[in-house]
Write a protein that holds these residues in place. Structure first.
Motif, PDB file in Angstrom:
ATOM      1  N   ARG A 167       0.841  -1.209   0.000  1.00 38.59           N
ATOM      2  CA  ARG A 167       0.000   0.000   0.000  1.00 38.59           C
ATOM      3  C   ARG A 167       0.874   1.256   0.000  1.00 38.59           C
ATOM      4  N   ARG A 168       1.950   1.229   0.801  1.00 41.68           N
ATOM      5  CA  ARG A 168       2.852   2.388   0.830  1.00 41.68           C
ATOM      6  C   ARG A 168       3.570   2.578  -0.506  1.00 41.68           C
TER       7      ARG A 168
ATOM      8  N   GLU B 196       1.131   4.279  -2.737  1.00 45.77           N
ATOM      9  CA  GLU B 196       1.094   5.702  -2.345  1.00 45.77           C
ATOM     10  C   GLU B 196       2.294   6.488  -2.863  1.00 45.77           C
TER      11      GLU B 196
ATOM     12  N   LYS C 296      -5.530   6.660  -8.335  1.00 41.52           N
ATOM     13  CA  LYS C 296      -4.796   5.938  -7.292  1.00 41.52           C
ATOM     14  C   LYS C 296      -5.646   5.817  -6.030  1.00 41.52           C
TER      15      LYS C 296
ATOM     16  N   TYR D   7      -7.676   2.795  -5.974  1.00 39.25           N
ATOM     17  CA  TYR D   7      -6.886   1.596  -5.643  1.00 39.25           C
ATOM     18  C   TYR D   7      -6.685   1.477  -4.145  1.00 39.25           C
ATOM     19  N   LEU D   8      -6.362   2.608  -3.521  1.00 41.85           N
ATOM     20  CA  LEU D   8      -6.115   2.569  -2.076  1.00 41.85           C
ATOM     21  C   LEU D   8      -7.384   2.184  -1.322  1.00 41.85           C
ATOM     22  N   GLU D   9      -8.518   2.682  -1.797  1.00 45.23           N
ATOM     23  CA  GLU D   9      -9.790   2.347  -1.165  1.00 45.23           C
ATOM     24  C   GLU D   9     -10.075   0.849  -1.314  1.00 45.23           C
TER      25      GLU D   9
ATOM     26  N   TRP E 294      -7.922  -1.436  -1.863  1.00 39.78           N
ATOM     27  CA  TRP E 294      -6.905  -2.153  -1.076  1.00 39.78           C
ATOM     28  C   TRP E 294      -7.374  -2.306   0.372  1.00 39.78           C
ATOM     29  N   ASP E 295      -7.907  -1.213   0.920  1.00 40.18           N
ATOM     30  CA  ASP E 295      -8.360  -1.242   2.322  1.00 40.18           C
ATOM     31  C   ASP E 295      -9.585  -2.135   2.508  1.00 40.18           C
TER      32      ASP E 295
END
Lengths: 159, 159
Positions: free
Chosen positions: B26-27, B30, B84, B87-89, B91-92
């Motif tokens: 995830r980092r 980011e 992006k 994607y992060l959402e 991912w969570d």
């Protein structure tokens, strides 16, 4: 007598898993042209020979430390290897030594804390998973180097 | 009643190990500039967004298949994500779903064979180690992309 919590992988299978990854890394070393193995780099990152130095400096010395409970500091071999064939030979020696040291681990050892290289105080199982992860991580870097050199890397799932 | 062989890692610790790797990936997501996440590539390899598609298509669908014993074929999401942040959402969401499905695995399940995506017939523990290894492998590729973009990647040992 300690009761072991229910767990999910045997020492034998974990060794097989690790050695499977090491066999794949060996094929990645083989795939590099001699010169590129020592010199090719992207964005100033280490050439694959330098990454192999690191992997060799972790696997046997790390496992040996765990088995003998000696916490020597991390150190890459001072003997400088200059041919790919020397790396492959050292890789194979390490394969055999890992198999030997592994037999000396008891099931209880995996959950004991060990101060790896006098620096990383974690349960042995975490140290060993770190050896594997670190190798997969750097090998992924090697795959990009090979692709950038126009070379097809070995299949990731071949172990 | 089956006797379990002596084994070395608990389901809880394996989940923590996997989610630790996922937190690091995830980092890495980011760390990419928006445009480069979707477009930057070396030697014709997939941009990191495409690799993230693959990782998302493996983690929850793979684990769900294992838990429900349904062997749906592997398929990347047809819903195309273009930012992006999406994607992060996702991912969570996957992080939470993995935690939920994981609770439904019994200790015996890990050694049962499962035909993952109707294609890979292996013990569940090997399927799960494959999910992790594949992520570490592709993330290693992402580290090279970041370096080539002049961006410092997150520390590998931060989970």
């Amino acid at each position: 007598m300690k009761t072991l919590a229910a767990q999910v992988i045997t020492p034998e299978d974990l060794l097989k898993h690790w050695q499977g990854h090491r066999a794949l890394t060996r094929r990645v070393i083989e795939a590099f042209p001699e010169k590129d193995f020592f010199e090719f780099s992207i964005a100033g990152m280490r050439p694959f020979a330098k990454l192999a130095d690191e992997l060799l400096a972790i696997a046997v010395p790390g496992l040996k430390g765990i088995v003998t409970k000696e916490t020597k500091p991390f150190a890459e071999d001072s003997e400088k290897l200059v041919f790919k064939a020397q790396y492959l030979e050292k890789w194979d020696q390490a394969t055999a030594e890992i198999n030997e040291y592994w037999q000396k681990l008891s099931i209880e050892d995996f959950n004991e804390n060990f101060n790896l290289f006098g620096q990383y105080e974690f349960p042995v199982i975490q140290n060993i998973l770190y050896f594997i992860d670190n190798e997969v991580h750097h090998r992924g870097q090697g795959y990009v180097y090979l692709r950038a050199l126009g070379i097809e890397p070995p299949f990731f799932w071949e172990r």
